[in-house]
Design an enzyme around this catalytic site. Sequence first.
Site, PDB file in Angstrom:
ATOM      1  N   LEU A  25      44.205  35.986  46.167  1.00  6.95           N
ATOM      2  CA  LEU A  25      45.284  35.575  45.266  1.00  6.95           C
ATOM      3  C   LEU A  25      45.572  34.070  45.288  1.00  6.95           C
ATOM      4  O   LEU A  25      46.269  33.569  44.418  1.00  6.95           O
ATOM      5  CB  LEU A  25      46.568  36.358  45.578  1.00  6.95           C
ATOM      6  CG  LEU A  25      46.470  37.853  45.265  1.00  6.95           C
ATOM      7  CD1 LEU A  25      47.747  38.570  45.658  1.00  6.95           C
ATOM      8  CD2 LEU A  25      46.159  38.085  43.787  1.00  6.95           C
ATOM      9  N   LEU A  85      44.721  29.992  44.971  1.00 11.10           N
ATOM     10  CA  LEU A  85      43.785  29.106  44.270  1.00 11.10           C
ATOM     11  C   LEU A  85      42.850  28.487  45.308  1.00 11.10           C
ATOM     12  O   LEU A  85      43.294  28.057  46.370  1.00 11.10           O
ATOM     13  CB  LEU A  85      44.575  28.016  43.541  1.00 11.10           C
ATOM     14  CG  LEU A  85      43.788  27.145  42.574  1.00 11.10           C
ATOM     15  CD1 LEU A  85      43.255  27.968  41.402  1.00 11.10           C
ATOM     16  CD2 LEU A  85      44.660  25.997  42.056  1.00 11.10           C
ATOM     17  N   HIS A 125      37.021  39.547  37.758  1.00  7.21           N
ATOM     18  CA  HIS A 125      38.333  39.639  37.108  1.00  7.21           C
ATOM     19  C   HIS A 125      38.386  40.933  36.300  1.00  7.21           C
ATOM     20  O   HIS A 125      37.428  41.256  35.589  1.00  7.21           O
ATOM     21  CB  HIS A 125      38.546  38.422  36.197  1.00  7.21           C
ATOM     22  CG  HIS A 125      39.909  38.399  35.571  1.00  7.21           C
ATOM     23  ND1 HIS A 125      41.032  38.044  36.278  1.00  7.21           N
ATOM     24  CD2 HIS A 125      40.327  38.721  34.324  1.00  7.21           C
ATOM     25  CE1 HIS A 125      42.092  38.142  35.483  1.00  7.21           C
ATOM     26  NE2 HIS A 125      41.692  38.547  34.293  1.00  7.21           N
ATOM     27  N   ASP A 156      40.502  31.625  36.901  1.00  9.63           N
ATOM     28  CA  ASP A 156      39.828  32.437  35.875  1.00  9.63           C
ATOM     29  C   ASP A 156      39.182  31.626  34.746  1.00  9.63           C
ATOM     30  O   ASP A 156      39.053  32.120  33.624  1.00  9.63           O
ATOM     31  CB  ASP A 156      40.827  33.450  35.243  1.00  9.63           C
ATOM     32  CG  ASP A 156      41.441  34.366  36.281  1.00  9.63           C
ATOM     33  OD1 ASP A 156      40.755  34.682  37.276  1.00  9.63           O
ATOM     34  OD2 ASP A 156      42.612  34.764  36.100  1.00  9.63           O
TER      35      ASP A 156
HETATM   36  C1  GRF Z   1      40.029  43.861  41.527  1.00 10.79           C
HETATM   37  O1  GRF Z   1      40.570  44.558  40.452  1.00 10.79           O
HETATM   38  C2  GRF Z   1      39.504  42.533  41.058  1.00 10.79           C
HETATM   39  O2  GRF Z   1      39.099  42.527  39.730  1.00 10.79           O
HETATM   40  C3  GRF Z   1      40.703  41.641  41.195  1.00 10.79           C
HETATM   41  O3  GRF Z   1      41.380  42.098  42.331  1.00 10.79           O
HETATM   42  C4  GRF Z   1      41.077  43.468  42.544  1.00 10.79           C
HETATM   43  C5  GRF Z   1      40.595  43.613  43.955  1.00 10.79           C
HETATM   44  O4  GRF Z   1      40.429  44.961  44.305  1.00 10.79           O
HETATM   45  N1  GRF Z   1      40.318  40.249  41.223  1.00 10.79           N
HETATM   46  P1  GRF Z   1      39.728  45.369  45.666  1.00 10.79           P
HETATM   47  O5  GRF Z   1      40.558  44.768  46.791  1.00 10.79           O
HETATM   48  O6  GRF Z   1      38.334  44.838  45.642  1.00 10.79           O
HETATM   49  O7  GRF Z   1      39.774  46.855  45.689  1.00 10.79           O
END
Ligand code: GRF
Length: 203
Positions: free
Chosen positions: A87, A89, A106, A147
């Site tokens: 989460l 940057l 993403h 992103d």
């Molecule tokens: C996923 O949906 C990914 O696209 C996003 O964060 C989520 C991570 O899920 N960036 P996980 O921890 O890999 O299950």
Amino acid sequence: MLKIAVFVSGRGSNLKAIHNAIVDGRLAAEICLVVSSRDDAGALTWAKSQEIPVLSIQSTSREQLAASLLAALDQQQVNFITLAGFLKLIPAEVVSAFRNRILNVHPALLPSFGGPGMYGHHVHDAVLAAGAKVSGATVHLVDEEYDRGPIVMQRCVPVEDDDTAADLAARVLEVEHVLFPKALELFAQNRITVQGRRVSVIK
Ligand code: GRF
């Protein structure tokens, strides 16, 4: 051989998908480091159970974050970074040290439904609120903004009329688990070229 660091914040299902691709022999790589922005991430517990070196990032300044990341990446001889739900940057120093060697997954079709604040259910809420008929997963290179980096692979899923955000998230996640290891495989095989925003696959 890719020596991968996986950056996480949550349950780590993409981390496990990458691990499975390696174990099954689909991906010539090794996960050398798991970095988590949360102490209580399920992904961190799982990584420890697999005896993968871990780094848990506490809230620090951008400079301290960059320094501790670069030190850990160097110590584990990491040559490729994957972001799977991380989460924070990525500091500019890390982006420039790993230019075109950082991939993020993403849970929507970029360049729509991305950017600051677009994570978790917020993404799927926005897709449903916009009335989009398709969503999907995007694997892209990481630059200095959330992103925004060049797109490597995308795959669509339908948005059904009665979908909740959770329904859509589950459908997209299944695709993520296929797409992310496939994109990594292309990098492991040295088959990716990047020119500006255009990413091509060498056949
Ligand atoms: C996923 O949906 C990914 O696209 C996003 O964060 C989520 C991570 O899920 N960036 P996980 O921890 O890999 O299950």
